[in-house]
Scaffold this motif. Structure first.
Motif, PDB file in Angstrom:
ATOM      1  N   GLU A  95      45.633  34.048  47.249  1.00 54.14           N
ATOM      2  CA  GLU A  95      45.620  33.737  48.686  1.00 54.14           C
ATOM      3  C   GLU A  95      45.464  35.017  49.502  1.00 54.14           C
ATOM      4  O   GLU A  95      44.660  35.080  50.441  1.00 54.14           O
ATOM      5  N   ARG A  96      46.241  36.040  49.157  1.00 51.49           N
ATOM      6  CA  ARG A  96      46.169  37.310  49.890  1.00 51.49           C
ATOM      7  C   ARG A  96      44.785  37.936  49.759  1.00 51.49           C
ATOM      8  O   ARG A  96      44.224  38.445  50.732  1.00 51.49           O
ATOM      9  N   VAL A  97      44.216  37.890  48.552  1.00 55.21           N
ATOM     10  CA  VAL A  97      42.887  38.464  48.331  1.00 55.21           C
ATOM     11  C   VAL A  97      41.838  37.700  49.128  1.00 55.21           C
ATOM     12  O   VAL A  97      40.995  38.291  49.800  1.00 55.21           O
ATOM     13  N   GLU A  98      41.885  36.385  49.075  1.00 48.04           N
ATOM     14  CA  GLU A  98      40.888  35.554  49.760  1.00 48.04           C
ATOM     15  C   GLU A  98      40.968  35.680  51.277  1.00 48.04           C
ATOM     16  O   GLU A  98      39.953  35.626  51.956  1.00 48.04           O
ATOM     17  N   ARG A  99      42.152  35.805  51.800  1.00 52.17           N
ATOM     18  CA  ARG A  99      42.337  35.801  53.257  1.00 52.17           C
ATOM     19  C   ARG A  99      42.393  37.197  53.870  1.00 52.17           C
ATOM     20  O   ARG A  99      42.383  37.322  55.086  1.00 52.17           O
ATOM     21  N   SER A 100      42.424  38.238  53.048  1.00 53.52           N
ATOM     22  CA  SER A 100      42.613  39.587  53.580  1.00 53.52           C
ATOM     23  C   SER A 100      41.367  40.152  54.250  1.00 53.52           C
ATOM     24  O   SER A 100      41.474  40.993  55.135  1.00 53.52           O
ATOM     25  N   GLY A 101      40.202  39.738  53.814  1.00 51.57           N
ATOM     26  CA  GLY A 101      38.974  40.284  54.372  1.00 51.57           C
ATOM     27  C   GLY A 101      38.576  41.608  53.748  1.00 51.57           C
ATOM     28  O   GLY A 101      37.525  42.151  54.062  1.00 51.57           O
ATOM     29  N   THR A 102      39.397  42.143  52.874  1.00 50.53           N
ATOM     30  CA  THR A 102      39.036  43.373  52.174  1.00 50.53           C
ATOM     31  C   THR A 102      38.354  43.008  50.861  1.00 50.53           C
ATOM     32  O   THR A 102      38.622  41.964  50.272  1.00 50.53           O
ATOM     33  N   SER A 103      37.476  43.884  50.436  1.00 53.74           N
ATOM     34  CA  SER A 103      36.764  43.598  49.193  1.00 53.74           C
ATOM     35  C   SER A 103      37.585  44.060  47.992  1.00 53.74           C
ATOM     36  O   SER A 103      38.339  45.022  48.062  1.00 53.74           O
ATOM     37  N   LEU A 104      37.416  43.333  46.920  1.00 56.03           N
ATOM     38  CA  LEU A 104      38.094  43.623  45.666  1.00 56.03           C
ATOM     39  C   LEU A 104      37.012  43.877  44.634  1.00 56.03           C
ATOM     40  O   LEU A 104      35.940  43.267  44.694  1.00 56.03           O
ATOM     41  N   ASP A 105      37.258  44.774  43.717  1.00 55.06           N
ATOM     42  CA  ASP A 105      36.321  45.015  42.629  1.00 55.06           C
ATOM     43  C   ASP A 105      35.978  43.682  41.961  1.00 55.06           C
ATOM     44  O   ASP A 105      36.862  42.862  41.714  1.00 55.06           O
ATOM     45  N   ALA A 106      34.713  43.439  41.688  1.00 59.00           N
ATOM     46  CA  ALA A 106      34.261  42.165  41.130  1.00 59.00           C
ATOM     47  C   ALA A 106      34.966  41.830  39.822  1.00 59.00           C
ATOM     48  O   ALA A 106      35.351  40.679  39.595  1.00 59.00           O
ATOM     49  N   GLN A 107      35.142  42.817  38.973  1.00 60.25           N
ATOM     50  CA  GLN A 107      35.815  42.565  37.688  1.00 60.25           C
ATOM     51  C   GLN A 107      37.272  42.171  37.902  1.00 60.25           C
ATOM     52  O   GLN A 107      37.775  41.260  37.243  1.00 60.25           O
ATOM     53  N   GLN A 108      37.949  42.826  38.820  1.00 64.29           N
ATOM     54  CA  GLN A 108      39.340  42.476  39.122  1.00 64.29           C
ATOM     55  C   GLN A 108      39.423  41.061  39.676  1.00 64.29           C
ATOM     56  O   GLN A 108      40.335  40.306  39.326  1.00 64.29           O
TER      57      GLN A 108
END
Length: 110
Positions: free
Chosen positions: A24-37
Motif C-alpha cells: 500500500e505504501r509503495v503504491e500510494r507513495s508516488g516514489t519509484s521503486l526498483d523494478a526487481q524489488q
C-alpha cells in the motif's frame, strides 16, 4: 481447529498484513521503486494471498489495504470478476472493457 492450524493461520495473516501494508505504501507513495524489488514484493504478496487464511481476517486486511485488494481481485478475476469492487464500478469497468475490445476488433478489420 487444532492449535497448530490456528497458529499457522495467525502467522499467515500477520505476514499478509505486513506485506499488504508495505505494498500500500509503495503504491500510494508516488516514489519509484526498483523494478526487481517491486516484483519481489508483489510475488511475496501473491504467495501470502494464497496461504491458508481465515476469511474474516483476509477481508479485514483487504478492506484496510485497497492496493492489495486490487491485486487480489486481479488474481481471482477469472473466477470471481471484480468481486471486491462496488457493483457500479465493476459494471462500468466491464462495460468499458467490452467497448474497447469491440473498437479494437473493428479497427483490425479495417
Amino acid at each position: 481447529m487444532s492449535a497448530h492450524s490456528f497458529a499457522l493461520q495467525r502467522s499467515n495473516l500477520e505476514n499478509l498484513a505486513l506485506l499488504a501494508g508495505t505494498f500500500e505504501r509503495v503504491e500510494r507513495s508516488g516514489t519509484s521503486l526498483d523494478a526487481q524489488q517491486y516484483l519481489v514484493l508483489v510475488d511475496r504478496l501473491k504467495d501470502a494471498l494464497g496461504a491458508d487464511l481465515p476469511t474474516e481476517g483476509l477481508n479485514a486486511v483487504l478492506s484496510a489495504h485497497p492496493a492489495a485488494a486490487e491485486l487480489y481481485e486481479n488474481l481471482h478475476y477469472a473466477h470471481a470478476g471484480l468481486c471486491r469492487s462496488p457493483l457500479e464500478v465493476a459494471v462500468a469497468a466491464e462495460s468499458a472493457a467490452r467497448d474497447l475490445l469491440s473498437r479494437l476488433a473493428g479497427a483490425s478489420r479495417a
